[in-house]
Design a protein around this motif. Structure first.
Motif, PDB file in Angstrom:
ATOM      1  N   LEU A   1      -8.058  39.177  20.533  1.00 32.66           N
ATOM      2  CA  LEU A   1      -7.631  40.507  20.083  1.00 32.66           C
ATOM      3  C   LEU A   1      -8.694  41.176  19.219  1.00 32.66           C
ATOM      4  CD1 LEU A   1      -3.862  39.985  19.185  1.00 32.66           C
ATOM      5  CD2 LEU A   1      -4.777  41.702  20.755  1.00 32.66           C
ATOM      6  N   ALA A   2      -9.266  40.418  18.295  1.00 35.15           N
ATOM      7  CA  ALA A   2     -10.288  40.972  17.401  1.00 35.15           C
ATOM      8  C   ALA A   2     -11.510  41.426  18.200  1.00 35.15           C
ATOM      9  CB  ALA A   2     -10.684  39.934  16.356  1.00 35.15           C
ATOM     10  N   THR A   3     -11.911  40.613  19.159  1.00 32.93           N
ATOM     11  CA  THR A   3     -13.058  40.959  19.990  1.00 32.93           C
ATOM     12  C   THR A   3     -12.757  42.202  20.824  1.00 32.93           C
ATOM     13  OG1 THR A   3     -13.672  38.620  20.139  1.00 32.93           O
ATOM     14  CG2 THR A   3     -14.618  40.098  21.772  1.00 32.93           C
ATOM     15  N   PHE A   4     -11.555  42.246  21.375  1.00 36.96           N
ATOM     16  CA  PHE A   4     -11.141  43.413  22.159  1.00 36.96           C
ATOM     17  C   PHE A   4     -11.243  44.683  21.324  1.00 36.96           C
ATOM     18  CE2 PHE A   4      -7.889  46.513  23.157  1.00 36.96           C
ATOM     19  CZ  PHE A   4      -8.017  46.699  24.524  1.00 36.96           C
ATOM     20  N   MET A   5     -10.704  44.649  20.109  1.00 40.53           N
ATOM     21  CA  MET A   5     -10.702  45.841  19.266  1.00 40.53           C
ATOM     22  C   MET A   5     -12.120  46.269  18.884  1.00 40.53           C
ATOM     23  SD  MET A   5      -7.656  46.873  19.179  1.00 40.53           S
ATOM     24  CE  MET A   5      -8.070  48.229  18.070  1.00 40.53           C
ATOM     25  N   THR A   6     -13.000  45.313  18.648  1.00 41.02           N
ATOM     26  CA  THR A   6     -14.384  45.649  18.302  1.00 41.02           C
ATOM     27  C   THR A   6     -15.055  46.402  19.445  1.00 41.02           C
ATOM     28  OG1 THR A   6     -14.619  43.739  16.838  1.00 41.02           O
ATOM     29  CG2 THR A   6     -16.647  44.697  17.706  1.00 41.02           C
ATOM     30  N   ASP A   7     -14.919  45.890  20.655  1.00 44.22           N
ATOM     31  CA  ASP A   7     -15.532  46.553  21.803  1.00 44.22           C
ATOM     32  C   ASP A   7     -14.852  47.872  22.135  1.00 44.22           C
ATOM     33  OD1 ASP A   7     -17.266  44.489  21.929  1.00 44.22           O
ATOM     34  OD2 ASP A   7     -16.660  43.741  23.885  1.00 44.22           O
ATOM     35  N   LEU A   8     -13.534  47.907  21.976  1.00 49.15           N
ATOM     36  CA  LEU A   8     -12.804  49.143  22.234  1.00 49.15           C
ATOM     37  C   LEU A   8     -13.293  50.255  21.309  1.00 49.15           C
ATOM     38  CD1 LEU A   8     -10.129  50.413  23.666  1.00 49.15           C
ATOM     39  CD2 LEU A   8      -9.181  50.109  21.371  1.00 49.15           C
ATOM     40  N   ARG A   9     -13.352  49.957  20.014  1.00 50.01           N
ATOM     41  CA  ARG A   9     -13.778  50.967  19.051  1.00 50.01           C
ATOM     42  C   ARG A   9     -15.209  51.417  19.303  1.00 50.01           C
ATOM     43  NH1 ARG A   9      -8.904  52.454  18.380  1.00 50.01           N
ATOM     44  NH2 ARG A   9      -7.621  51.258  16.913  1.00 50.01           N
ATOM     45  N   HIS A  10     -16.069  50.484  19.685  1.00 48.99           N
ATOM     46  CA  HIS A  10     -17.455  50.845  20.004  1.00 48.99           C
ATOM     47  C   HIS A  10     -17.488  51.827  21.170  1.00 48.99           C
ATOM     48  CE1 HIS A  10     -21.348  50.442  22.083  1.00 48.99           C
ATOM     49  NE2 HIS A  10     -21.849  50.279  20.871  1.00 48.99           N
ATOM     50  N   GLY A  11     -16.752  51.508  22.240  1.00 50.51           N
ATOM     51  CA  GLY A  11     -16.753  52.376  23.407  1.00 50.51           C
ATOM     52  C   GLY A  11     -16.138  53.740  23.134  1.00 50.51           C
ATOM     53  N   GLN A  12     -15.030  53.762  22.417  1.00 44.32           N
ATOM     54  CA  GLN A  12     -14.396  55.037  22.083  1.00 44.32           C
ATOM     55  C   GLN A  12     -15.326  55.920  21.259  1.00 44.32           C
ATOM     56  OE1 GLN A  12     -10.886  53.377  20.196  1.00 44.32           O
ATOM     57  NE2 GLN A  12      -9.559  54.172  21.813  1.00 44.32           N
ATOM     58  N   ALA A  13     -15.955  55.330  20.256  1.00 49.14           N
ATOM     59  CA  ALA A  13     -16.856  56.097  19.389  1.00 49.14           C
ATOM     60  C   ALA A  13     -18.044  56.639  20.175  1.00 49.14           C
ATOM     61  CB  ALA A  13     -17.347  55.220  18.236  1.00 49.14           C
ATOM     62  N   LEU A  14     -18.587  55.811  21.072  1.00 46.68           N
ATOM     63  CA  LEU A  14     -19.725  56.237  21.883  1.00 46.68           C
ATOM     64  C   LEU A  14     -19.337  57.387  22.800  1.00 46.68           C
ATOM     65  CD1 LEU A  14     -22.620  55.833  22.827  1.00 46.68           C
ATOM     66  CD2 LEU A  14     -21.814  54.018  24.359  1.00 46.68           C
ATOM     67  N   ALA A  15     -18.192  57.284  23.463  1.00 46.91           N
ATOM     68  CA  ALA A  15     -17.742  58.337  24.369  1.00 46.91           C
ATOM     69  C   ALA A  15     -17.469  59.637  23.608  1.00 46.91           C
ATOM     70  CB  ALA A  15     -16.490  57.891  25.114  1.00 46.91           C
TER      71      ALA A  15
END
Length: 281
Positions: free
Chosen positions: A107-121
């Motif tokens: 879950l923690a890893t998922f959220m880290t990558d999710l936030r990175h992708g959202q911020a980049l987009a």
């Protein structure tokens, strides 16, 4: 620490075994296509690990974030024994999560990558509001978060992400009506809102239409597309047929998918179950 190192080594060995050409042909470095191949063969942990390996060049783009978060979602679903929006109540989901030893790390890893992708987009869209690439991946990442919260975890949250996803995908389809992946994602929204949400919530979420959702995904699966885009559409259509208990069409599609992705044990188990079901009638 030793256990952690052993675990990492095991994942890397599994990646090498699942994608033999990565090890045997050193002149051909792994690509995002190899991560997709692992994903559609249901090697979710290996797909997620390979996505990280691909970042060694210093790039972590939206496609990488999307395939990794998708792989982590399916890995988490497996750890929680397949629960999703169709199965169990909130208490069951909470208990399953509590019993899962590795889920918190996933879950923690998922959220880290999710936030990175959202911020980049979102950063791209500040200067290029009609960027089709950023719009699509923002919508897809948002839907991964919605599925995590409403489906796997049973949390009544993720509404901001839902609306952002819906708006982003509709913008993509306005720019490019033939964007197959956006059509599939939009069809899923119509189906899930219509079939899994109570009437009041359905109205708040802008409504849904089960028949339209299935039709859109079916049309998308028949459109010209690259190999993995077609695979995504066909897997989505298979899942819809299973949910609708349209076992004839689901089995026909599963047989096709099993020939394309012979390592996918989820498809193999489904076909075995259908064979057993027919034999016991």
């Amino acid at each position: 620490m030793c256990r952690a190192k052993v675990s990492i080594c095991c994942v890397l060995v599994a990646v090498a075994a699942a994608v033999p050409r990565i090890c045997s042909a050193q002149t051909e470095p792994a690509t995002i296509a190899d991560a997709y191949r692992l994903f559609y063969n249901a090697h979710y942990e290996e797909a997620a690990a390979l996505a990280v390996t691909l970042r060694s060049s210093g790039t972590q783009d939206l496609e990488n974030d999307e395939v990794r978060t998708s792989a982590l979602l399916f890995q988490l679903r497996g750890l929680l024994k397949g629960q999703d929006a169709r199965e169990g109540d909130k208490t069951d989901k909470a208990e399953a999560l509590k019993r899962c030893v590795t889920c918190s790390d996933v879950l923690a890893t998922f959220m880290t990558d999710l936030r990175h992708g959202q911020a980049l987009a979102r950063e791209i869209l500040k200067t290029k509001p009609n960027d089709e690439y950023a719009l699509f991946f923002l919508g897809k990442l948002d839907l991964n978060y919605v599925w995590l919260q409403l489906g796997l975890l049973g949390h009544k949250t993720g509404w901001d992400e839902y609306w952002e996803a819906r708006k982003s995908l509709e913008a993509v389809l306005k720019l490019n009506p033939n964007h197959v992946r956006a059509r599939v994602a939009r069809g899923w929204i119509d189906y899930i809102v219509n079939t899994r949400m109570p009437w009041g919530t359905r109205w708040v979420l802008g409504g849904g239409n089960k028949k339209r959702g299935i039709a859109v995904v079916r049309e998308a699966a028949a459109m010209e597309a690259d190999f993995f885009t077609r695979a995504e559409a066909e897997f989505a259509l298979w899942d819809l047929h299973v949910r609708e208990r349209d076992f004839l069409r689901a089995t026909e599609l599963a047989q096709k998918l099993s020939r394309t992705f012979p390592d996918n044990q989820e498809v193999a188990r489904y076909l075995a179950k259908r064979t057993t079901s027919r034999a016991t009638r």
